[in-house]
Enzyme design. Structure first.
Site: not given
Ligand code: GLY
Length: 569
Positions: A94, A378, A396, A420, A449-450, A471
């Site tokens: 990330r 993503t 993403t 985010d 993040s998701s 997202g």
């Molecule tokens: N940018 C989308 C996520 O990280 O969930």
């Protein structure tokens, strides 16, 4: 388990070739991604003796060339890996906030979040606009770490196919050509305006060859120098120069300090299956396991699939998991007491399940949590090799084409992942703004993040490899697809394409895929107090099911990604 049973061998099985049917069948290995070309690159690596990690590294670099909407070296993501012995691990790559980032960096003097003009020429909140929205990229570090720890073939062999694609070009697909035209007409960002141009200055059109020599050069440096090719030396120097000259805050030090992290997966169970997914800083694994635990408590034999009761149950389960997500989750390196064990436990699910009202919607508490600032570009891919090693990888740029900005010398696009983070500390509103502490901006913190790359195992072997872009909708589309396969024994293509809904606590709304929810069900849900809005589609799932009885791999790519393909051999 009940209802529709899969008759695996009742369908045409083509072993040894790629079919254009909704499902692809193979025996030896499979790659399912948003780009057919990238899936082919992964398969070639498997055929050369590479393992699932090798194929994933090659596919990820290829996607950075052929699917620049989300495939990237300027963003970040997560990889879940289960080896053939059933051991599972994850790599967190990330993005991080730059060292110079502050909690109020996107706010004006009055403490409000102002608007800016984004890459589409439209208004967007300032935390998604310009070079300050860029998080320190993690992709190259993550792929390099995965390869160093678990890869087999030489690194250079895995980067080379992407270099070849960028150097020799490939036929521009219809969806990329549409993006090119759109940016030509709408964006003010010169890098993006020029992105799809040929040397003679004209725009590349559908079916024409699109080459990316600057990206090829950057990738060649990464091929030769590995991790350091991106985070030190000429590429890092150019990133820092570009940032400084154009108002960004990422420096050479940010790049030098970036490292990917190997983390334990989140593990849950559902009716005899083991679920492995991504731990914080993704909220995906925790929320997925919490929701599966809640569903395990429901008497699903008594509830018809996609009935009013079923959609109500899904929405109530999602509402609860997203409230917990908002309250508790953020970068674990900054939130040392994140209650992951509690949120993923069966006992907690019982407590959360008890107060579901079966006759009406339980309103989200508008004085508390929720979040609207989340992007949806993503991309996910799933891989399995002939010995049964499996990879589920989602990465993403945040919005499609990220910030839209990049150095013309380097040829790749930077993310806008800083969006985010929770932008206004302590400010949470019913319209969906969230200001809870775990995800407030701090220097070198990873934004929540998701992304939900997931592997479901049965008896220690992978059974389902799945993930999606979208997202915050990612968590819910993966959740419903996993349920479709495990609970309803649905074929993987149908599990992926079946009607999805999304509820994220606040705003208190059920989104549903237009034309796919029966109007009667919608009316019934409204009578129960739910508010519903249609959206064109939810998710773009890329999945593989492994049928152990027949030793067959079955893959499908979501039709919402027309360039995608499941390729097997
Ligand atoms: N940018 C989308 C996520 O990280 O969930």
């Amino acid at each position: 388990m009940k209802k529709i049973k899969i008759v695996f061998l009742g369908f045409f099985i083509s072993v040894g070739c790629h079919t254009m049917a909704a499902q692809t069948y193979a025996r030896n290995g499979m790659v399912v991604s948003s780009s057919k070309i990238a899936s082919e690159v992964g398969i070639e690596i498997l055929k050369k003796g590479g393992n699932a990690i090798d194929a994933s590294v090659a596919t990820a670099f290829a996607l950075a060339v052929t699917h620049p909407t989300a495939g990237n070296i300027g963003g970040g993501g997560f990889l879940v890996y289960m080896d053939s012995s059933g051991t599972t691990t994850t790599i967190d790559f990330r993005e991080k906030a730059p060292i110079k980032a502050t909690s109020d960096m996107f706010l004006d003097e009055a403490g409000n979040l102002p608007k800016g003009i984004n890459l589409y020429g439209r208004e967007s909140t300032s935390n998604h606009v310009g070079l300050k929205s860029v998080g320190v990229p993690g992709t190259v570090a993550g792929l390099y770490m995965a390869h160093k720890k678990y890869g087999h073939l030489p690194w250079a062999d895995l980067v080379q196919p992407a270099i070849d694609l960028a150097t020799n070009g490939f036929e521009l697909t219809w969806s990329l050509a549409r993006n090119a035209n759109y940016f030509d007409a709408n964006t003010k960002i010169q890098f993006l305006k020029d992105y799809f141009r040929k040397d003679n200055g004209s725009l590349t059109t559908f079916g024409e060859i699109w080459k990316q020599p600057e990206l090829a050069n950057t990738l060649s440096i990464i091929r030769d120098k590995g991790h350091d090719g991106f985070y030190k030396g000429s590429v890092a120097k150019e990133i820092a120069r570009y940032m400084k000259e154009n108002g960004g805050i990422i420096t050479k030090k940010d790049l030098q300090k970036y490292t990917a992290v190997e983390r334990k997966p989140i593990k849950g169970t559902y009716k005899g299956y083991d679920i492995y997914s991504m731990a914080p800083p993704s909220s995906g694994g925790v929320a997925l396991v919490e929701m599966m635990n809640l569903m395990e408590l429901a008497d699903l034999d008594a509830i018809e699939f996609n009935s009013t009761e079923y959609v109500h149950l899904l929405a109530e389960v999602m509402r609860r998991a997203f409230a917990d997500r908002a309250e508790h989750l953020g970068d674990p390196d900054f939130n040392l007491n994140t209650p992951v064990q509690k949120l993923t436990s069966k006992e907690f699910a019982k407590m959360r399940f008890e107060n579901i009202d079966w006759s009406k919607a339980s309103p989200s508490d508008t004085t508390k949590f929720g979040q609207i600032y989340d992007g949806s570009s993503t991309t996910h891919f799933s891989v399995i090799d002939k010995t049964g090693n499996a990879v589920s990888l989602t990465y993403t740029l945040e919005h499609p084409y990220g910030s839209g900005m990049g150095s013309p010398k380097l040829g790749f696009i930077f993310n806008n992942e800083m969006g985010d983070f929770n932008p206004i500390p302590n400010e949470t509103t019913s319209s969906g703004l969230i200001g809870t502490k775990p995800n407030i901006i701090e220097p070198e913190k990873r934004m929540l993040s998701s992304m939900t790359p997931t592997i479901v195992a049965k008896d220690g072997k992978p059974h389902l490899i799945i993930g999606s872009p979208g997202g915050k909708t990612i968590i819910n589309t993966v959740f419903q697809t996993v349920l479709n396969v495990l609970e309803y024994d649905m074929r993987i293509d149908r599990a992926i394409e079946s009607m999805k809904i999304h509820h994220e606590w606040l705003p208190d709304i059920i989104e549903y895929e237009e034309h796919l929810l029966s109007p009667d069900t919608k009316r019934n849900l409204e009578l129960m107090g739910h508010q519903l809005i249609p959206v064109s589609s939810l998710g773009a799932l890329m999945g593989i099911v492994i049928d152990p009885k027949n030793n067959i791999l079955i893959g499908a790519s979501d039709s919402s990604r027309p360039d995608g393909a499941a390729i097997g051999y």
